[in-house]
Write an enzyme that holds these catalytic residues in place. Structure first.
Site, PDB file in Angstrom:
ATOM      1  CE  LYS A 138     -38.592-121.501  61.265  1.00  0.00           C
ATOM      2  NZ  LYS A 138     -38.587-120.649  62.480  1.00  0.00           N
ATOM      3  CG  PHE A 140     -37.494-120.367  72.182  1.00  0.00           C
ATOM      4  CD1 PHE A 140     -36.969-121.130  71.139  1.00  0.00           C
ATOM      5  CD2 PHE A 140     -36.711-119.348  72.710  1.00  0.00           C
ATOM      6  CE1 PHE A 140     -35.691-120.899  70.636  1.00  0.00           C
ATOM      7  CE2 PHE A 140     -35.432-119.100  72.216  1.00  0.00           C
ATOM      8  CZ  PHE A 140     -34.928-119.888  71.177  1.00  0.00           C
ATOM      9  NE  ARG A 153     -29.506-113.788  59.859  1.00  0.00           N
ATOM     10  CZ  ARG A 153     -30.267-114.616  60.583  1.00  0.00           C
ATOM     11  NH1 ARG A 153     -30.514-115.839  60.169  1.00  0.00           N
ATOM     12  NH2 ARG A 153     -30.791-114.220  61.727  1.00  0.00           N
ATOM     13  CB  THR A 172     -36.854-113.456  64.687  1.00  0.00           C
ATOM     14  OG1 THR A 172     -35.492-113.642  64.297  1.00  0.00           O
ATOM     15  CG2 THR A 172     -37.404-114.750  65.238  1.00  0.00           C
ATOM     16  NE  ARG A 192     -38.485-115.273  59.995  1.00  0.00           N
ATOM     17  CZ  ARG A 192     -37.227-115.390  60.375  1.00  0.00           C
ATOM     18  NH1 ARG A 192     -36.476-114.316  60.565  1.00  0.00           N
ATOM     19  NH2 ARG A 192     -36.717-116.586  60.575  1.00  0.00           N
ATOM     20  CG  ASN A 214     -40.207-117.344  62.429  1.00  0.00           C
ATOM     21  OD1 ASN A 214     -40.131-118.495  62.013  1.00  0.00           O
ATOM     22  ND2 ASN A 214     -39.238-116.773  63.113  1.00  0.00           N
ATOM     23  CG  HIS A 251     -33.757-121.998  59.972  1.00  0.00           C
ATOM     24  ND1 HIS A 251     -33.310-121.677  61.234  1.00  0.00           N
ATOM     25  CD2 HIS A 251     -32.678-122.484  59.295  1.00  0.00           C
ATOM     26  CE1 HIS A 251     -32.016-121.973  61.314  1.00  0.00           C
ATOM     27  NE2 HIS A 251     -31.609-122.460  60.154  1.00  0.00           N
TER      28      HIS A 251
END
EC number: 2.7.4.6
Length: 141
Positions: free
Chosen positions: A11, A59, A87, A93, A104, A114, A117
């Site tokens: 991100k 959100f 993951r 998250t 993260r 964060n 994705h």
């Protein structure tokens, strides 16, 4: 365990921190191969379409605004159990709840910014990879 593909997005916050290489190193160390990749700056329409599943969530607007705030690095990853493996690498998250040593925990600033994705299931991964790599070659290695 089956060979799978999953979609990963680094991100805008993590791209701005210049940690793309460090994140890629974690993918590779975990046995995930990058089989397609591109850097892009998402348009509002692209971000809204990609995150359409969250359209009614409170959100949604903030998520879209964040995802168009700077360039992102998008990659398809391949490997045994790729969805779950990615993951696990990402962590929770909310980076405050993410285990030490996860992407993260190490690179994210907040639950919104964060860092990454990742697809949540094999079928979702198929759809997400097709969304970003439609008509482009994805190469098994």
């Amino acid at each position: 365990m089956a060979i799978e593909r999953t979609l990963s997005i680094i991100k805008p916050d993590a791209v701005a921190k210049n940690v793309i290489g460090q994140i890629y190193a974690r993918f590779e160390a975990a046995g995930l191969k990058v089989v397609a990749a591109k850097m892009t700056h998402l348009s509002q329409g692209e971000a809204e379409a990609f995150y359409a599943v969250h359209k009614e969530r409170p959100f949604f607007k903030d998520l879209v605004s964040f995802m168009i705030s700077g360039p992102v690095m998008i990659q398809a990853l391949e490997g045994e159990g790729a969805v779950l493996k990615n993951r696990d690498l990402m962590g929770a998250t909310d980076p405050k709840k993410a285990d030490a040593g996860t992407i993260r925990a190490d690179f994210a600033d907040s639950i919104d910014a964060n860092a990454v994705h990742g697809s949540d299931a094999v079928e979702t991964a198929r759809e997400e990879i097709a969304f970003f790599f439609a008509g482009m070659n994805v190469y098994s290695r």
